[in-house]
Design a protein around this motif. Structure first.
Motif, short mmCIF file in Angstrom:
data_model
loop_
_atom_site.label_atom_id
_atom_site.label_comp_id
_atom_site.label_asym_id
_atom_site.label_seq_id
_atom_site.Cartn_x
_atom_site.Cartn_y
_atom_site.Cartn_z
N SER A 36 0.84 -1.19 0.00
CA SER A 36 0.00 0.00 0.00
C SER A 36 0.88 1.25 0.00
O SER A 36 2.10 1.16 -0.07
N ARG A 37 0.24 2.38 0.11
CA ARG A 37 0.98 3.64 0.17
C ARG A 37 1.95 3.66 1.34
O ARG A 37 3.02 4.27 1.27
N GLU A 38 1.61 2.98 2.42
CA GLU A 38 2.44 2.99 3.62
C GLU A 38 3.64 2.04 3.53
O GLU A 38 4.52 2.07 4.39
N THR A 39 3.67 1.19 2.54
CA THR A 39 4.77 0.22 2.42
C THR A 39 6.07 0.95 2.10
O THR A 39 6.17 1.64 1.09
N PRO A 40 7.09 0.83 2.94
CA PRO A 40 8.34 1.54 2.68
C PRO A 40 9.18 0.83 1.62
O PRO A 40 9.01 -0.37 1.37
N ASP A 41 10.08 1.57 1.01
CA ASP A 41 11.04 0.96 0.10
C ASP A 41 12.02 0.11 0.91
O ASP A 41 12.61 0.61 1.88
N PRO A 42 12.20 -1.16 0.55
CA PRO A 42 13.18 -1.98 1.28
C PRO A 42 14.59 -1.58 0.90
O PRO A 42 14.82 -0.94 -0.14
N ARG A 43 15.55 -1.95 1.73
CA ARG A 43 16.94 -1.67 1.40
C ARG A 43 17.32 -2.37 0.10
O ARG A 43 17.04 -3.55 -0.09
N GLY A 44 17.95 -1.62 -0.81
CA GLY A 44 18.38 -2.20 -2.08
C GLY A 44 17.28 -2.33 -3.11
O GLY A 44 17.44 -3.03 -4.11
N GLY A 45 16.16 -1.64 -2.91
CA GLY A 45 15.07 -1.73 -3.88
C GLY A 45 14.19 -0.49 -3.83
O GLY A 45 14.32 0.37 -2.95
N ARG A 46 13.26 -0.41 -4.78
CA ARG A 46 12.41 0.78 -4.85
C ARG A 46 11.03 0.40 -5.39
O ARG A 46 10.91 -0.37 -6.34
N LEU B 135 8.04 2.05 -7.25
CA LEU B 135 7.72 3.26 -7.99
C LEU B 135 6.32 3.73 -7.62
O LEU B 135 5.39 2.92 -7.54
N ARG B 136 6.18 5.03 -7.41
CA ARG B 136 4.93 5.60 -6.93
C ARG B 136 4.47 6.74 -7.82
O ARG B 136 5.28 7.39 -8.50
N ASP B 137 3.17 7.00 -7.80
CA ASP B 137 2.63 8.12 -8.56
C ASP B 137 2.73 9.40 -7.74
O ASP B 137 3.28 9.41 -6.64
N GLY B 138 2.19 10.49 -8.27
CA GLY B 138 2.30 11.78 -7.60
C GLY B 138 1.65 11.82 -6.25
O GLY B 138 2.03 12.63 -5.39
N ALA B 139 0.67 10.93 -6.02
CA ALA B 139 -0.01 10.89 -4.73
C ALA B 139 0.69 9.97 -3.74
O ALA B 139 0.28 9.88 -2.58
N GLY B 140 1.75 9.29 -4.19
CA GLY B 140 2.49 8.39 -3.30
C GLY B 140 2.01 6.96 -3.33
O GLY B 140 2.52 6.11 -2.58
N ASP B 141 1.04 6.65 -4.19
CA ASP B 141 0.54 5.28 -4.28
C ASP B 141 1.42 4.44 -5.21
O ASP B 141 1.91 4.94 -6.23
N PRO B 142 1.62 3.16 -4.89
CA PRO B 142 2.42 2.29 -5.75
C PRO B 142 1.81 2.18 -7.14
O PRO B 142 0.59 2.02 -7.29
N THR B 143 2.66 2.27 -8.16
CA THR B 143 2.18 2.18 -9.54
C THR B 143 2.13 0.73 -10.04
O THR B 143 1.56 0.46 -11.10
N GLY B 144 2.76 -0.18 -9.30
CA GLY B 144 2.83 -1.57 -9.74
C GLY B 144 4.19 -1.96 -10.27
O GLY B 144 4.39 -3.11 -10.66
#
Length: 401
Positions: free
Chosen positions: A30-40, A42-51
């Motif tokens: 979800s939006r609250e899921t942080p980026d793990p170390r060594g990975g990313r 991608l999110r839209d302008g609202a901060g939601d994951p794009t997939g």
């Protein structure tokens, strides 16, 4: 359909994946899921994951998928794997491949390969690298290394960074087209060091994926702690794609093998110079000529399934540095000669797996693995290389295709 069924598509490079909303919901992303170390993520302008999930962020989705796999019966999982192995063997032999070096084998697959080998069901030679986390391997490696008739597991694979195209390669200086960003260190150096010690304890080769110049330098620094050219460990850096010129002579000095793929150079040719800038690309990107001239052992391959398994286009890339579609030629001064390219695909590859006394050259006493081709790759014109067809493939003297 895609709203009710989870869909996951893995990028051809293996360094990113795409998940639909249903898959993300099942994985708890979800939006609250942080980026793990060594990975990313991608999110839209609202901060939601794009997939889109890069490098270690892929684990958020693949862990959920593995949970689903665990619901399959052991028999169903094995049969699905066996069907894939049968198809892959046919494809390899059709493309003139008599030996395959696999860089990502799990414990259960080692057991299944042993069964196939014992039943004489392997139609080509298979040398694999065990690939698990340190915690999964430590204390669980009884019976390794394994040396069978056609199957061997005598190496461990790990990695330090991602891929250049997805900005995952770990660089010494920022990306030319992404200022301030130097890529992803996907596995901590200390963890790779621990895996190196596992390799020493079990007398197995260490194979480290390193693409960026920072990743290659860190890998060489780590290996320098343990390797001595006189003890002939033949540890390998898988890909060795972008190397700082100061580090190129270190491969030969340390006895570290540059396990490269010719086709990666031309596949990346449309963006590599953009990522690195002209001078870095010229002096250190896919530097086969510089490595060979410095005395390093350079091997070749296609990194299937990242690229097509067919070695002919990779051979063409190795000797011309040109794309098959004619769209780019990438610093041709780094090309191999025809003889060097053949050596990288045969004798050097056998040497890189401690198999030079078994296969890799056509001399009395070695295994009769060879192919019949429609063209003489040592003498035909450059434009005839790509039209070369595999007429027959022999493994141990037996016609398999």
């Amino acid at each position: 359909m895609t709203q009710t069924h989870p869909v996951v598509l893995r990028h051809a490079s293996g360094h990113a994946l795409f998940a639909n909303q249903k898959a993300m919901d099942l994985a708890g992303v979800s939006r609250e899921t942080p980026d793990p170390r060594g990975g990313r993520v991608l999110r839209d302008g609202a901060g939601d994951p794009t997939g889109v999930f890069e490098e270690r962020a892929m684990d958020l989705i693949t862990d959920a998928y593995q949970n689903f796999v665990q619901t399959m019966t052991p028999e169903a999982r094995k049969e699905e794997w066996l069907a894939g192995i049968r198809a892959v063997q046919d494809e390899c032999l059709r493309n003139g491949i008599t030996s395959f070096q696999d860089a990502g084998t799990k414990f259960r697959e080692v057991d299944w390969y042993r069964e196939l080998d014992a039943a004489d069901s392997l139609r080509l030679n298979l040398w694999v690298m065990l690939r698990h986390s340190y915690d999964e391997m430590a204390g669980n490696m009884d019976g390794l290394p394994h040396y069978g008739k056609r199957f061997e597991c005598s190496a461990i694979k790990t990695e330090l960074d991602g891929a250049l195209g997805s900005y995952g390669a770990w660089l010494l200086e920022p990306y030319f087209d992404n200022p301030g960003f130097t890529g992803q260190n996907t596995t901590e150096v200390a963890t790779v060091d621990s895996i190196a010690q596992l390799a020493i304890t079990h007398n197995m080769q260490l194979c480290v994926h390193a693409i960026g110049d920072r990743a290659n330098r860190e890998t060489l620094d780590l290996m320098a702690k343990y390797v001595d050219p006189t003890d002939d460990k033949r540890w390998r850096i898988e890909h060795s794609q972008h190397i700082h010129p100061d580090d190129i002579p270190r491969f030969a000095k340390l006895g570290v093998i540059a396990a490269m793929q010719g086709i990666h150079c031309t596949s990346d040719a449309l963006f590599a110079e953009t990522r690195l800038g002209t001078e870095r690309a010229r002096s250190g990107a896919y530097p086969w000529r510089s490595l060979i001239d410095a005395g390093a052992v350079v091997t070749n391959g296609t990194d299937a399934p990242v690229e097509d398994v067919n070695p002919i286009e990779s051979f063409y890339a190795s000797v011309t540095r040109a794309r098959a579609d004619g769209k780019a030629v990438f610093f041709p001064e780094q090309s191999m000669t025809r003889e060097e390219a053949l050596h990288s695909y045969t004798a050097a590859a056998a040497y890189s797996a401690f198999q030079e006394d078994v296969r890799g050259t056509l001399v009395p006493g070695l295994q009769a693995d060879f192919v019949l081709l429609s063209n003489d790759l040592t003498n035909c014109a450059d434009d005839q290389i790509l039209s070369t067809e595999v007429l027959a493939t022999y493994v141990s003297g037996r016609k398999e295709y």
